[in-house]
Motif scaffolding. Structure first.
Motif, PDB file in Angstrom:
ATOM      1  N   VAL A 206       0.856  -1.184   0.000  1.00 29.41           N
ATOM      2  CA  VAL A 206       0.000   0.000   0.000  1.00 29.41           C
ATOM      3  C   VAL A 206       0.893   1.235   0.000  1.00 29.41           C
ATOM      4  CG1 VAL A 206      -1.919  -1.135   1.168  1.00 29.41           C
ATOM      5  CG2 VAL A 206      -0.182   0.061   2.511  1.00 29.41           C
ATOM      6  N   THR A 207       0.308   2.388  -0.321  1.00 31.92           N
ATOM      7  CA  THR A 207       1.045   3.653  -0.338  1.00 31.92           C
ATOM      8  C   THR A 207       0.662   4.484   0.880  1.00 31.92           C
ATOM      9  OG1 THR A 207       1.124   3.669  -2.753  1.00 31.92           O
ATOM     10  CG2 THR A 207       1.517   5.759  -1.637  1.00 31.92           C
ATOM     11  N   TRP A 208       1.675   4.831   1.672  1.00 33.45           N
ATOM     12  CA  TRP A 208       1.480   5.647   2.863  1.00 33.45           C
ATOM     13  C   TRP A 208       1.833   7.096   2.528  1.00 33.45           C
ATOM     14  CZ3 TRP A 208      -0.301   2.884   7.109  1.00 33.45           C
ATOM     15  CH2 TRP A 208      -0.190   1.495   7.013  1.00 33.45           C
ATOM     16  N   GLY A 209       0.987   8.033   2.924  1.00 32.28           N
ATOM     17  CA  GLY A 209       1.210   9.430   2.580  1.00 32.28           C
ATOM     18  C   GLY A 209       1.116  10.357   3.779  1.00 32.28           C
ATOM     19  N   LEU A 210       1.848  11.454   3.705  1.00 33.38           N
ATOM     20  CA  LEU A 210       1.799  12.491   4.731  1.00 33.38           C
ATOM     21  C   LEU A 210       1.872  13.840   4.030  1.00 33.38           C
ATOM     22  CD1 LEU A 210       1.672  12.644   7.847  1.00 33.38           C
ATOM     23  CD2 LEU A 210       4.156  13.022   7.804  1.00 33.38           C
ATOM     24  N   SER A 211       0.821  14.658   4.197  1.00 28.64           N
ATOM     25  CA  SER A 211       0.714  15.931   3.491  1.00 28.64           C
ATOM     26  C   SER A 211       0.651  17.101   4.459  1.00 28.64           C
ATOM     27  CB  SER A 211      -0.550  15.969   2.613  1.00 28.64           C
ATOM     28  OG  SER A 211      -0.515  14.996   1.605  1.00 28.64           O
ATOM     29  N   TYR A 212       1.289  18.204   4.073  1.00 24.60           N
ATOM     30  CA  TYR A 212       1.085  19.488   4.734  1.00 24.60           C
ATOM     31  C   TYR A 212       0.260  20.347   3.781  1.00 24.60           C
ATOM     32  CZ  TYR A 212       1.833  24.131   6.624  1.00 24.60           C
ATOM     33  OH  TYR A 212       1.637  25.392   7.119  1.00 24.60           O
ATOM     34  N   ILE A 213      -0.889  20.845   4.262  1.00 19.83           N
ATOM     35  CA  ILE A 213      -1.837  21.585   3.421  1.00 19.83           C
ATOM     36  C   ILE A 213      -2.187  22.899   4.108  1.00 19.83           C
ATOM     37  CG2 ILE A 213      -4.113  21.552   2.325  1.00 19.83           C
ATOM     38  CD1 ILE A 213      -3.970  18.480   2.431  1.00 19.83           C
ATOM     39  N   ASP A 214      -2.289  23.983   3.331  1.00 23.23           N
ATOM     40  CA  ASP A 214      -2.625  25.278   3.912  1.00 23.23           C
ATOM     41  C   ASP A 214      -3.243  26.171   2.839  1.00 23.23           C
ATOM     42  OD1 ASP A 214      -2.892  27.275   5.780  1.00 23.23           O
ATOM     43  OD2 ASP A 214      -0.748  27.682   5.985  1.00 23.23           O
ATOM     44  N   THR A 215      -3.878  27.260   3.270  1.00 25.40           N
ATOM     45  CA  THR A 215      -4.402  28.296   2.378  1.00 25.40           C
ATOM     46  C   THR A 215      -4.005  29.659   2.933  1.00 25.40           C
ATOM     47  OG1 THR A 215      -6.517  28.809   3.449  1.00 25.40           O
ATOM     48  CG2 THR A 215      -6.439  26.819   2.088  1.00 25.40           C
ATOM     49  N   ASP A 216      -4.248  30.713   2.147  1.00 26.03           N
ATOM     50  CA  ASP A 216      -3.966  32.066   2.637  1.00 26.03           C
ATOM     51  C   ASP A 216      -5.215  32.740   3.194  1.00 26.03           C
ATOM     52  OD1 ASP A 216      -5.368  32.586   0.316  1.00 26.03           O
ATOM     53  OD2 ASP A 216      -3.914  34.003  -0.505  1.00 26.03           O
ATOM     54  N   LEU A 217      -6.290  31.974   3.434  1.00 28.19           N
ATOM     55  CA  LEU A 217      -7.509  32.526   4.016  1.00 28.19           C
ATOM     56  C   LEU A 217      -7.351  32.706   5.522  1.00 28.19           C
ATOM     57  CD1 LEU A 217     -10.163  30.371   2.130  1.00 28.19           C
ATOM     58  CD2 LEU A 217      -9.769  32.828   1.823  1.00 28.19           C
ATOM     59  N   SER A 218      -7.794  33.828   6.030  1.00 26.85           N
ATOM     60  CA  SER A 218      -7.815  34.049   7.468  1.00 26.85           C
ATOM     61  C   SER A 218      -9.002  33.295   8.068  1.00 26.85           C
ATOM     62  CB  SER A 218      -7.944  35.537   7.773  1.00 26.85           C
ATOM     63  OG  SER A 218      -9.228  36.017   7.365  1.00 26.85           O
ATOM     64  N   ASN A 219      -9.032  33.194   9.395  1.00 32.33           N
ATOM     65  CA  ASN A 219     -10.151  32.535  10.059  1.00 32.33           C
ATOM     66  C   ASN A 219     -11.472  33.230   9.735  1.00 32.33           C
ATOM     67  OD1 ASN A 219      -8.429  30.701  11.219  1.00 32.33           O
ATOM     68  ND2 ASN A 219      -8.391  31.695  13.227  1.00 32.33           N
ATOM     69  N   GLY A 220     -11.447  34.560   9.713  1.00 31.18           N
ATOM     70  CA  GLY A 220     -12.662  35.304   9.403  1.00 31.18           C
ATOM     71  C   GLY A 220     -13.119  35.091   7.975  1.00 31.18           C
ATOM     72  N   GLN A 221     -12.193  35.097   7.029  1.00 33.53           N
ATOM     73  CA  GLN A 221     -12.546  34.853   5.634  1.00 33.53           C
ATOM     74  C   GLN A 221     -13.103  33.448   5.443  1.00 33.53           C
ATOM     75  OE1 GLN A 221      -8.671  35.853   4.040  1.00 33.53           O
ATOM     76  NE2 GLN A 221      -9.477  37.696   3.064  1.00 33.53           N
ATOM     77  N   CYS A 222     -12.502  32.487   6.123  1.00 27.17           N
ATOM     78  CA  CYS A 222     -12.984  31.106   6.034  1.00 27.17           C
ATOM     79  C   CYS A 222     -14.420  31.013   6.547  1.00 27.17           C
ATOM     80  CB  CYS A 222     -12.059  30.191   6.834  1.00 27.17           C
ATOM     81  SG  CYS A 222     -12.427  28.427   6.701  1.00 27.17           S
ATOM     82  N   ALA A 223     -14.673  31.605   7.696  1.00 28.04           N
ATOM     83  CA  ALA A 223     -16.007  31.542   8.288  1.00 28.04           C
ATOM     84  C   ALA A 223     -17.047  32.271   7.451  1.00 28.04           C
ATOM     85  CB  ALA A 223     -15.977  32.130   9.697  1.00 28.04           C
ATOM     86  N   SER A 224     -16.650  33.343   6.753  1.00 26.52           N
ATOM     87  CA  SER A 224     -17.613  34.123   5.980  1.00 26.52           C
ATOM     88  C   SER A 224     -18.203  33.328   4.823  1.00 26.52           C
ATOM     89  CB  SER A 224     -16.947  35.394   5.448  1.00 26.52           C
ATOM     90  OG  SER A 224     -16.003  35.095   4.429  1.00 26.52           O
ATOM     91  N   ASN A 225     -17.487  32.332   4.309  1.00 25.56           N
ATOM     92  CA  ASN A 225     -17.999  31.560   3.177  1.00 25.56           C
ATOM     93  C   ASN A 225     -18.340  30.127   3.559  1.00 25.56           C
ATOM     94  OD1 ASN A 225     -18.552  31.498   0.213  1.00 25.56           O
ATOM     95  ND2 ASN A 225     -17.052  29.855   0.294  1.00 25.56           N
ATOM     96  N   TYR A 226     -17.507  29.494   4.369  1.00 20.99           N
ATOM     97  CA  TYR A 226     -17.718  28.088   4.697  1.00 20.99           C
ATOM     98  C   TYR A 226     -18.383  27.879   6.052  1.00 20.99           C
ATOM     99  CZ  TYR A 226     -14.634  27.523   0.724  1.00 20.99           C
ATOM    100  OH  TYR A 226     -14.076  27.596  -0.526  1.00 20.99           O
ATOM    101  N   GLY A 227     -18.485  28.942   6.851  1.00 17.53           N
ATOM    102  CA  GLY A 227     -19.210  28.851   8.105  1.00 17.53           C
ATOM    103  C   GLY A 227     -18.402  28.431   9.306  1.00 17.53           C
TER     104      GLY A 227
END
Length: 244
Positions: A206-227
């Motif tokens: 099997v294939t084992w994976g480890l990812s680091y993921i991020d965006t440039d959205l602030s907490n407020g911007q994230c909440a304004s669209n995704y809740g």
């Protein structure tokens, strides 16, 4: 009400993977994944909870393919859907071992919450480990209704490090027709950027994976669209997958 733009797969692993031959022209590929989070374009689709995903693709020797992929989802706010089902078809053209083009169509469906359904056309150019891709939708569901044009594009790079460790890098940009992300100061933006660095290793078939993921959205911007404030930020995702 949560304002969503939902999208599933960003890549189809059609080249360099195992497949089950049916005859001289057709083969079937099955992809199984367990992961600590379902992130697409930097945004969690499971409220940072684990996910189980299954995909089945019918491949033709001409490069044509069609299939379906599904994952559990959780968008909160009492929404009834707990599943995403993607239907896709396309054409994979390979010039040589280093250059290929993948282009096609995806339909994203969310049982019991059909207002979130949408479709995209896409094209992915791969050359010598580098990738450039674009996904366009004209019916993305948002607070403005199903007339939101969106464009997701990314640049990526894949290689194999010493000890047969795989490395995948991606830097993407998600563009919307209208401003959907608002800061606490009332400033709106119609786009955001996201990135991922993933290490993988094949062990025990099997294939084992480890990812680091991020965006440039602030907490407020994230909440304004995704809740929510915690579905767009930096995270580490562990995964195990199998293709046959």
């Amino acid at each position: 009400m949560k304002h969503l733009l939902l999208a599933g797969l960003t890549l189809f692993p059609l080249a360099g993977q195992a497949a089950i031959p049916l005859n001289d022209d057709f083969a079937v590929q099955v992809d199984l994944t367990l992961a600590s989070d379902y992130r697409t374009r930097g945004i969690s689709q499971t409220q940072n909870d684990p996910t189980a995903q299954v995909g089945v693709t019918l491949l033709h020797s001409s490069g044509l393919y069609a299939g379906a992929w599904t994952s559990n989802v959780d968008f909160g706010f009492g929404l009834k859907t707990r599943q995403e089902v993607d239907y896709y078809a396309g054409w994979f053209w390979q010039a040589n071992d280093d250059i290929s083009l993948d282009t096609g169509y995806i339909k994203y469906a969310y049982p019991k919450e059909g207002q979130f359904n949408q479709s995209e056309v896409y094209s992915i150019l791969s050359a010598y480990g580098f990738k450039a891709a674009a996904y366009y939708s004209s019916d993305a569901p948002t607070v403005f209704g199903k007339d939101q044009d969106t464009l997701y594009s990314y640049l990526g790079y894949e290689t194999t490090l010493p000890a047969d460790i795989g490395l995948k890098l991606r830097y993407g940009r998600m563009d919307f027709k209208d401003p959907l992300f608002w800061s606490q100061a009332g400033n709106g933006t119609d786009s955001y950027r996201e990135w991922e660095a993933k290490l993988s290793y094949d062990l025990f078939e099997v294939t084992w994976g480890l990812s680091y993921i991020d965006t440039d959205l602030s907490n407020g911007q994230c909440a304004s669209n995704y809740g929510f404030t915690d579905t767009c930020g930096a995270t580490v995702v562990a995964s195990v997958s199998k293709s046959f």
